[in-house]
Motif scaffolding. Structure first.
Motif, mmCIF file in Angstrom:
data_model
loop_
_atom_site.group_PDB
_atom_site.id
_atom_site.type_symbol
_atom_site.label_atom_id
_atom_site.label_comp_id
_atom_site.label_asym_id
_atom_site.label_seq_id
_atom_site.Cartn_x
_atom_site.Cartn_y
_atom_site.Cartn_z
ATOM 1 N N TYR A 189 43.350 -40.029 9.593
ATOM 2 C CA TYR A 189 43.546 -40.703 10.828
ATOM 3 C C TYR A 189 44.902 -41.288 10.734
ATOM 4 C CZ TYR A 189 42.560 -45.210 8.640
ATOM 5 O OH TYR A 189 42.658 -46.379 7.901
ATOM 6 N N HIS A 190 45.554 -41.834 12.036
ATOM 7 C CA HIS A 190 46.966 -42.225 12.378
ATOM 8 C C HIS A 190 47.052 -43.355 12.960
ATOM 9 C CE1 HIS A 190 46.152 -37.901 11.661
ATOM 10 N NE2 HIS A 190 47.240 -37.544 11.347
ATOM 11 N N ARG A 191 48.342 -43.864 12.769
ATOM 12 C CA ARG A 191 48.655 -44.968 13.457
ATOM 13 C C ARG A 191 50.380 -44.764 13.610
ATOM 14 N NH1 ARG A 191 47.233 -48.191 8.612
ATOM 15 N NH2 ARG A 191 45.161 -48.663 8.947
ATOM 16 N N ALA A 234 51.886 -51.678 17.119
ATOM 17 C CA ALA A 234 51.148 -50.805 16.371
ATOM 18 C C ALA A 234 50.101 -50.094 17.149
ATOM 19 C CB ALA A 234 50.572 -51.123 15.176
ATOM 20 N N GLU A 240 46.792 -47.653 17.106
ATOM 21 C CA GLU A 240 45.728 -47.025 16.463
ATOM 22 C C GLU A 240 45.317 -45.686 16.981
ATOM 23 O OE1 GLU A 240 43.799 -47.909 13.497
ATOM 24 O OE2 GLU A 240 45.358 -49.765 13.208
ATOM 25 N N ARG A 288 42.645 -43.485 15.831
ATOM 26 C CA ARG A 288 41.703 -43.101 15.016
ATOM 27 C C ARG A 288 40.979 -41.788 15.196
ATOM 28 N NH1 ARG A 288 39.958 -45.541 10.749
ATOM 29 N NH2 ARG A 288 40.767 -47.610 10.270
#
Length: 126
Positions: free
Chosen positions: A61-63, A70, A72, A74
Motif C-alpha cells: 500500500y502507499h502514502r 501525509a 494515505e 491504502r
C-alpha cells in the motif's frame, strides 16, 4: 526480511529509484522522491497468517508526503511514478493521474478495467 529472500521485486524497486527507508521482519518501506518536497512511500509487506481476499503472500500500500501533509493511499494495490503521472491499480482497475499543486492528485483516468477478467486454470501442456 532480506531483500532477495522474497523474490526479485524489492531489488527491481531499487533499480527503479525506490530507496529502502526501513526494513522490518515482515515489511520493507521504500521511498521515491517525486519532486522537491513530495515523496511517495511504498509499504511492501509479507502477509503472515492470512491475507486479504485477492492478495497473495505479498502485498503493498502507499502514502504520499508533501511537506508536513501525509495522504494515505491504502486502496492502491500497486503504484509507480511514470512520465510525470501516478499509475496505480485499485480494485481490479488500472488508473493514472497527474500530481497537481503540492501533493494534490489530479482527476483519475481509467486506463483499463480488469474486473471482467477471470482466472482460468489450465493444465500443462498449454
Amino acid at each position: 526480511m532480506q531483500l532477495l529472500e522474497n523474490g526479485v521485486y524489492p531489488a527491481r524497486l531499487q533499480r527503479c529509484y525506490w530507496r529502502v527507508k526501513l526494513q522490518k521482519e515482515s515489511e520493507i518501506i521504500f521511498n521515491k522522491t517525486i519532486r522537491e518536497g513530495v515523496v511517495l512511500e511504498k509499504i511492501w509487506q509479507r502477509n503472515i497468517g492470512g491475507c486479504r481476499k485477492g492478495l497473495g503472500e505479498f502485498s503493498e500500500y502507499h502514502r504520499l508526503f508533501s511537506n508536513s501533509q501525509a495522504i494515505e493511499l491504502r486502496t492502491w494495490e500497486w503504484c509507480e511514478w511514470l512520465n510525470g503521472n501516478f499509475v496505480w491499480s485499485e480494485n481490479g482497475r488500472l488508473f493514472r493521474a497527474s500530481l497537481e499543486n503540492g501533493a494534490d492528485i489530479g482527476e483519475p483516468c481509467l486506463i483499463y478495467d480488469f474486473t471482467p477478467s477471470h482466472f482460468e486454470e489450465k493444465k500443462a501442456p498449454y
